[in-house]
Design an enzyme around this catalytic site. Structure first.
Site, PDB file in Angstrom:
ATOM      1  CG  ASN A   9      -1.713   1.215   1.441  1.00  0.00           C
ATOM      2  OD1 ASN A   9      -1.797   2.055   0.540  1.00  0.00           O
ATOM      3  ND2 ASN A   9      -2.317   1.363   2.611  1.00  0.00           N
ATOM      4  CE  LYS A  11      -0.212   3.341   4.753  1.00  0.00           C
ATOM      5  NZ  LYS A  11      -0.160   3.472   6.193  1.00  0.00           N
ATOM      6  CG  HIS A  98      -5.927   1.938   5.090  1.00  0.00           C
ATOM      7  ND1 HIS A  98      -5.519   2.907   5.974  1.00  0.00           N
ATOM      8  CD2 HIS A  98      -4.891   1.068   4.981  1.00  0.00           C
ATOM      9  CE1 HIS A  98      -4.275   2.624   6.370  1.00  0.00           C
ATOM     10  NE2 HIS A  98      -3.886   1.515   5.771  1.00  0.00           N
ATOM     11  CD  GLU A 100      -3.140   5.586   6.665  1.00  0.00           C
ATOM     12  OE1 GLU A 100      -3.105   5.669   5.430  1.00  0.00           O
ATOM     13  OE2 GLU A 100      -2.236   5.043   7.336  1.00  0.00           O
ATOM     14  CD  GLU A 171      -3.544  -2.500   7.237  1.00  0.00           C
ATOM     15  OE1 GLU A 171      -2.387  -2.618   6.845  1.00  0.00           O
ATOM     16  OE2 GLU A 171      -4.276  -1.556   6.893  1.00  0.00           O
ATOM     17  N   GLY A 177       2.263   2.259  10.737  1.00  0.00           N
ATOM     18  CA  GLY A 177       3.204   3.373  10.607  1.00  0.00           C
ATOM     19  C   GLY A 177       3.929   3.741  11.895  1.00  0.00           C
ATOM     20  CB  SER A 216       5.021  -1.791  12.012  1.00  0.00           C
ATOM     21  OG  SER A 216       4.639  -0.449  12.255  1.00  0.00           O
TER      22      SER A 216
HETATM   23  P1  PGA Z   1       2.753   0.307   7.596  1.00  0.00           P
HETATM   24  O1  PGA Z   1       1.314   0.544   6.947  1.00  0.00           O
HETATM   25  O2  PGA Z   1       3.305  -0.971   7.032  1.00  0.00           O
HETATM   26  O3  PGA Z   1       3.564   1.506   7.188  1.00  0.00           O
HETATM   27  O4  PGA Z   1       2.570   0.220   9.073  1.00  0.00           O
HETATM   28  C1  PGA Z   1       0.423  -0.524   6.740  1.00  0.00           C
HETATM   29  C2  PGA Z   1      -0.872  -0.026   6.157  1.00  0.00           C
HETATM   30  O5  PGA Z   1      -1.338   1.046   6.539  1.00  0.00           O
HETATM   31  O6  PGA Z   1      -1.471  -0.696   5.300  1.00  0.00           O
END
Ligand code: PGA
Length: 258
Positions: A9, A11, A98, A100, A171, A177, A216
């Protein structure tokens, strides 16, 4: 033999030239690795780069997916992107819900369910439904309630044959993140709960549901997470922006898939 899906992803990162360059590096690495057929690979660039990235990855093992889509078919929805549009640029998957999108853009379970329905109406696109609890929900022992609601509000609107096509990405919001991934035990516990809960809708087919872990994931921790019995892949943010790290995670899944 185990099936895996390794998804990157991106983003809101990469301009078009950078996206095409990163995709080309990933495609080349995957061609060198020649992963087994049971390892599915997807990259999810920003909308604006989908067509360009698809050109780079056509006729390779690397699929292209989108990070979001509209719940509407077409029409007066300024700024939105439809399922048909995604199909027309070669997408085979789309992330829905997601964290976010849920947190920043206030997408509700109901709204997310309507997007999943729209995606499932297409026979081409696979919805990757993202679910997960926040830190305070975990600390308040609400994790299972949150996951249950996030699943029920979508699956209860679907017919079983359609629901079977969903990939779930678990997640935990506190792991996204932050550099603090769930431990393999925490992730496995949640995945086992999710699989078990999905069986209410899917019956025995829940055993074959693809459940990805996200939050992560790195080249370093991929082995311990992906070797858990109920983890069928990873949704990777930060580490998917570095071809080398992403390719190492694919190689890890490939070794575990044999
Ligand atoms: P990350 O993000 O691997 O940077 O923690 C995962 C995601 O949001 O899909």
């Amino acid at each position: 033999m185990r099936n895996y899906f390794i998804a990157g992803n991106w983003k809101m990162n990469t301009t078009l030239p950078k996206a095409e360059q990163l995709a080309a590096q990933i495609v080349q690495g995957v061609e060198e690795l020649q992963p087994l057929p049971q390892v599915r690979i997807g990259i999810f660039p920003p909308f604006i780069s989908l067509a360009g990235v698809h050109t780079v990855s056509t006729n390779t093992r690397v699929e292209v997916g989108a990070q979001n889509c509209s719940n509407e078919l077409s029409g007066a929805f300024t700024g939105e992107i439809s399922v048909d549009m995604l199909q027309s640029v070669g997408c085979t998957a789309v992330l829905i819900g997601h964290s976010e999108r849920r947190t920043i853009y206030k997408e509700s379970n109901e709204f997310i369910a309507s997007k999943v329905q729209r995606v499932l109406a297409s026979s081409v696109l696979t919805p990757v439904l993202c679910i997960g609890e926040t830190l305070s929900q975990r600390q308040n022992n609400q994790t299972w309630d949150v996951l249950r609601n996030q699943i029920d509000d979508v699956y209860s609107t679907l017919e079983k044959k359609d629901a079977e096509r969903i990939i779930i990405a678990y997640e935990p919001v506190w792991a996204i993140g932050t550099g603090i991934a769930a431990t393999p035990e925490e992730a496995q516990e949640a995945h086992s709960f999710i699989r078990n809960h999905c069986s209410r809708f899917l019956g025995v087919a829940a055993q074959d549901a693809m459940l990805l872990y996200g939050g992560s994931v790195t080249a370093e921790n991929a082995q311990s997470l992906l070797s858990q019995p109920d983890i069928n892949g990873a949704l990777i943010g930060g580490a998917s922006l570095k071809a080398e790290a992403f390719l190492r995670i694919i190689a890890t899944a490939n070794a575990l898939s044999q």
